[in-house]
Design a protein around this motif. Structure first.
Motif, PDB file in Angstrom:
ATOM      1  N   LEU A  84      10.999  -5.670   9.888  1.00 52.30           N
ATOM      2  CA  LEU A  84      12.493  -6.004   9.094  1.00 52.30           C
ATOM      3  C   LEU A  84      12.399  -4.686   7.930  1.00 52.30           C
ATOM      4  O   LEU A  84      13.539  -4.209   7.992  1.00 52.30           O
ATOM      5  CB  LEU A  84      12.600  -7.417   8.758  1.00 52.30           C
ATOM      6  CG  LEU A  84      12.602  -8.345   9.922  1.00 52.30           C
ATOM      7  CD1 LEU A  84      12.793  -9.658   9.388  1.00 52.30           C
ATOM      8  CD2 LEU A  84      13.909  -7.984  11.052  1.00 52.30           C
ATOM      9  N   ILE A  85      11.554  -4.606   7.231  1.00 48.90           N
ATOM     10  CA  ILE A  85      11.766  -3.577   6.364  1.00 48.90           C
ATOM     11  C   ILE A  85      12.117  -2.211   6.694  1.00 48.90           C
ATOM     12  O   ILE A  85      12.769  -1.250   6.476  1.00 48.90           O
ATOM     13  CB  ILE A  85      10.440  -3.446   5.240  1.00 48.90           C
ATOM     14  CG1 ILE A  85      10.389  -4.753   4.493  1.00 48.90           C
ATOM     15  CG2 ILE A  85      10.688  -2.593   3.855  1.00 48.90           C
ATOM     16  CD1 ILE A  85       9.202  -5.099   3.640  1.00 48.90           C
ATOM     17  N   PHE A  86      11.149  -1.810   7.732  1.00 56.63           N
ATOM     18  CA  PHE A  86      11.412  -0.446   8.488  1.00 56.63           C
ATOM     19  C   PHE A  86      12.477  -0.277   9.043  1.00 56.63           C
ATOM     20  O   PHE A  86      13.142   0.692   8.959  1.00 56.63           O
ATOM     21  CB  PHE A  86      10.130  -0.485   9.604  1.00 56.63           C
ATOM     22  CG  PHE A  86       9.649   0.935  10.078  1.00 56.63           C
ATOM     23  CD1 PHE A  86       8.685   1.694   9.461  1.00 56.63           C
ATOM     24  CD2 PHE A  86      10.419   1.599  10.995  1.00 56.63           C
ATOM     25  CE1 PHE A  86       8.379   3.074   9.869  1.00 56.63           C
ATOM     26  CE2 PHE A  86      10.427   2.878  11.367  1.00 56.63           C
ATOM     27  CZ  PHE A  86       9.229   3.755  10.760  1.00 56.63           C
ATOM     28  N   THR A  87      13.238  -1.244   9.625  1.00 61.42           N
ATOM     29  CA  THR A  87      14.118  -1.442  10.090  1.00 61.42           C
ATOM     30  C   THR A  87      15.429  -1.285   9.489  1.00 61.42           C
ATOM     31  O   THR A  87      16.294  -0.339   9.512  1.00 61.42           O
ATOM     32  CB  THR A  87      14.735  -2.691  11.075  1.00 61.42           C
ATOM     33  OG1 THR A  87      13.474  -2.771  12.182  1.00 61.42           O
ATOM     34  CG2 THR A  87      15.752  -2.572  11.856  1.00 61.42           C
ATOM     35  N   GLU A 138       0.814  -1.271  -0.080  1.00 61.89           N
ATOM     36  CA  GLU A 138      -0.045   0.051   0.034  1.00 61.89           C
ATOM     37  C   GLU A 138       0.960   1.257   0.032  1.00 61.89           C
ATOM     38  O   GLU A 138       1.891   1.412   0.383  1.00 61.89           O
ATOM     39  CB  GLU A 138      -1.076  -0.068   1.276  1.00 61.89           C
ATOM     40  CG  GLU A 138      -1.901  -1.207   1.220  1.00 61.89           C
ATOM     41  CD  GLU A 138      -2.840  -1.047   2.269  1.00 61.89           C
ATOM     42  OE1 GLU A 138      -2.771  -0.249   3.130  1.00 61.89           O
ATOM     43  OE2 GLU A 138      -3.558  -2.020   2.609  1.00 61.89           O
ATOM     44  N   ILE A 139       0.209   2.360  -0.519  1.00 57.42           N
ATOM     45  CA  ILE A 139       0.904   3.622  -0.642  1.00 57.42           C
ATOM     46  C   ILE A 139       1.451   4.249   0.853  1.00 57.42           C
ATOM     47  O   ILE A 139       2.502   4.807   1.082  1.00 57.42           O
ATOM     48  CB  ILE A 139       0.341   4.708  -1.356  1.00 57.42           C
ATOM     49  CG1 ILE A 139       1.063   5.984  -1.565  1.00 57.42           C
ATOM     50  CG2 ILE A 139      -1.160   5.024  -0.435  1.00 57.42           C
ATOM     51  CD1 ILE A 139       2.087   5.721  -2.397  1.00 57.42           C
ATOM     52  N   SER A 140       0.434   4.007   1.761  1.00 57.32           N
ATOM     53  CA  SER A 140       0.918   4.445   3.056  1.00 57.32           C
ATOM     54  C   SER A 140       2.170   3.598   3.672  1.00 57.32           C
ATOM     55  O   SER A 140       2.940   4.277   4.324  1.00 57.32           O
ATOM     56  CB  SER A 140      -0.494   3.992   4.314  1.00 57.32           C
ATOM     57  OG  SER A 140      -0.699   2.692   4.178  1.00 57.32           O
ATOM     58  N   GLN A 141       2.294   2.432   3.211  1.00 58.16           N
ATOM     59  CA  GLN A 141       3.506   1.677   3.703  1.00 58.16           C
ATOM     60  C   GLN A 141       4.591   2.160   3.019  1.00 58.16           C
ATOM     61  O   GLN A 141       5.729   2.382   3.840  1.00 58.16           O
ATOM     62  CB  GLN A 141       3.295   0.145   3.433  1.00 58.16           C
ATOM     63  CG  GLN A 141       2.363  -0.686   4.272  1.00 58.16           C
ATOM     64  CD  GLN A 141       2.419  -2.111   4.171  1.00 58.16           C
ATOM     65  OE1 GLN A 141       2.505  -2.608   3.170  1.00 58.16           O
ATOM     66  NE2 GLN A 141       2.172  -2.843   5.266  1.00 58.16           N
ATOM     67  N   TYR A 154       0.254   6.840  12.674  1.00 59.79           N
ATOM     68  CA  TYR A 154      -0.744   7.885  11.967  1.00 59.79           C
ATOM     69  C   TYR A 154      -0.248   7.399  10.308  1.00 59.79           C
ATOM     70  O   TYR A 154      -1.270   7.888   9.484  1.00 59.79           O
ATOM     71  CB  TYR A 154      -0.070   9.257  12.055  1.00 59.79           C
ATOM     72  CG  TYR A 154      -0.675   9.677  13.553  1.00 59.79           C
ATOM     73  CD1 TYR A 154      -1.775   9.326  14.148  1.00 59.79           C
ATOM     74  CD2 TYR A 154       0.420  10.182  14.263  1.00 59.79           C
ATOM     75  CE1 TYR A 154      -2.256   9.726  15.283  1.00 59.79           C
ATOM     76  CE2 TYR A 154       0.090  10.571  15.805  1.00 59.79           C
ATOM     77  CZ  TYR A 154      -1.426  10.239  16.099  1.00 59.79           C
ATOM     78  OH  TYR A 154      -1.578  10.497  17.399  1.00 59.79           O
ATOM     79  N   VAL A 155       0.662   7.194  10.001  1.00 57.29           N
ATOM     80  CA  VAL A 155       0.899   6.804   8.454  1.00 57.29           C
ATOM     81  C   VAL A 155       0.686   5.479   8.097  1.00 57.29           C
ATOM     82  O   VAL A 155      -0.116   5.175   7.142  1.00 57.29           O
ATOM     83  CB  VAL A 155       2.525   7.263   7.924  1.00 57.29           C
ATOM     84  CG1 VAL A 155       2.588   6.629   6.349  1.00 57.29           C
ATOM     85  CG2 VAL A 155       2.655   8.721   8.359  1.00 57.29           C
ATOM     86  N   MET A 156       1.183   4.419   8.738  1.00 59.59           N
ATOM     87  CA  MET A 156       1.192   3.034   8.617  1.00 59.59           C
ATOM     88  C   MET A 156      -0.103   2.490   9.226  1.00 59.59           C
ATOM     89  O   MET A 156      -0.261   1.057   9.074  1.00 59.59           O
ATOM     90  CB  MET A 156       2.526   2.452   8.740  1.00 59.59           C
ATOM     91  CG  MET A 156       3.623   2.894   8.116  1.00 59.59           C
ATOM     92  SD  MET A 156       5.008   1.948   8.384  1.00 59.59           S
ATOM     93  CE  MET A 156       4.991   0.843   7.096  1.00 59.59           C
ATOM     94  N   LYS A 157      -0.874   3.096   9.957  1.00 55.47           N
ATOM     95  CA  LYS A 157      -2.042   2.798  10.653  1.00 55.47           C
ATOM     96  C   LYS A 157      -1.898   1.512  11.683  1.00 55.47           C
ATOM     97  O   LYS A 157      -2.713   0.558  11.670  1.00 55.47           O
ATOM     98  CB  LYS A 157      -3.229   2.279   9.659  1.00 55.47           C
ATOM     99  CG  LYS A 157      -3.526   3.658   8.468  1.00 55.47           C
ATOM    100  CD  LYS A 157      -3.733   4.885   9.278  1.00 55.47           C
ATOM    101  CE  LYS A 157      -4.128   5.914   8.219  1.00 55.47           C
ATOM    102  NZ  LYS A 157      -4.397   7.425   8.901  1.00 55.47           N
TER     103      LYS A 157
END
Length: 266
Positions: A218-221, A2-5, A36-39
């Motif tokens: 893991l992707i965020f990290t 998703e775009i938010s991710q 707020y962005v990734m819900k």
């Protein structure tokens, strides 16, 4: 995806940049991004934040250690009480807080709202620390250090960090400067190691109590670790004190926004 991710992962790079530049501030960005962005639900977001910030801080701390900018004695001195407090908070205190704190016909205070409001208050406190110029107080005589004060400060930092899912660097650095009499550059490197240890061990308290999305974590990290590299490079080019002040104002406005949103516009 998703775009938010995608937006969240891009912003995760900035989480790492702040850690690499000033040794703190990662969780101040990661929790709002996750919520707020990734819900992501706030309680879960604080768990994710501990892993993200802890791993990124460890990565940055190793870079600082190579430059001999880490005081490992003070890592232990602060690390033991903060780790203890963070783990107890995540393992026992957070799971036992009721989902609804109290309710009236006009207002209901939920656990998730309480965590975000407390987080926002911590953000505003941290922003004042960042905006206000810091004068270093240095001593080479460890006998002059207030060991009891450092231990109690460590417990307090761990309690706050565990509750809001923060690394606590914005509290650790002033403590290192004023109570542990540490030079600023060494305080930043030392803070990264303390943040890494307490965050990662605190995160262990969430395993088994939360259903975790490891792919997202893991992707965020990984994105945050890229930011740490960028921040470490920029730290050699940019005035850390000026950047800290600008970031402090940003954090202050973010804190005000979160309180307003959670209490009046949720």
């Amino acid at each position: 995806m998703e775009i938010s991710q995608i937006i969240g992962y891009i912003l995760a790079v900035f989480v790492g940049i702040t850690l690499g530049l000033i040794g703190s501030g990662g969780s101040i960005l990661s929790v709002p991004i996750l919520v707020y962005v990734m819900k992501i639900e706030p309680i879960l977001a604080t768990a994710y934040s501990l892993f993200v910030v802890g791993t990124s801080a460890l990565f940055g701390g190793i870079q600082k250690a190579k430059e001999k900018l880490v005081d490992f004695k003070k890592v232990v001195l602060f690390g033991v009480p903060t780790v203890l407090a963070v783990f107890i908070t995540r393992k026992f205190i957070i799971p036992n807080i009721p989902e609804i704190i109290f309710s009236t016909s006009f207002f209901t205070l939920k656990k998730s709202v309480l965590i975000m409001v407390v987080f926002a208050i911590v953000m505003m406190f941290a922003s004042i620390r960042m905006i206000k110029p810091v004068k270093e107080k240095i001593t080479t005589n460890d006998d002059k250090l207030n060991y009891l004060g450092i231990f109690l400060q460590g417990l307090f930092i761990g309690l706050v960090a565990g509750f809001v899912g923060a690394g606590g660097g914005f509290l650790i650095i002033p403590a290192l400067l004023f109570m542990a009499k540490t030079p600023m550059k060494i305080a930043v490197g030392t803070s990264l190691f303390i943040v890494a240890i307490q965050s990662l061990l605190g995160f262990l308290g969430d395993i088994g109590t939360q259903k975790l999305d490891w792919k997202l974590i893991l992707i965020f990290t990984a994105c945050s670790m890229i930011g740490v590299l960028i921040g470490g490079f920029l730290a050699k080019k940019v005035s850390g004190e000026k950047l800290k002040t600008s970031f402090g104002w940003f954090v202050l406005f973010m804190g005000i926004y979160i309180i307003s949103k959670e209490l009046f516009f949720s």
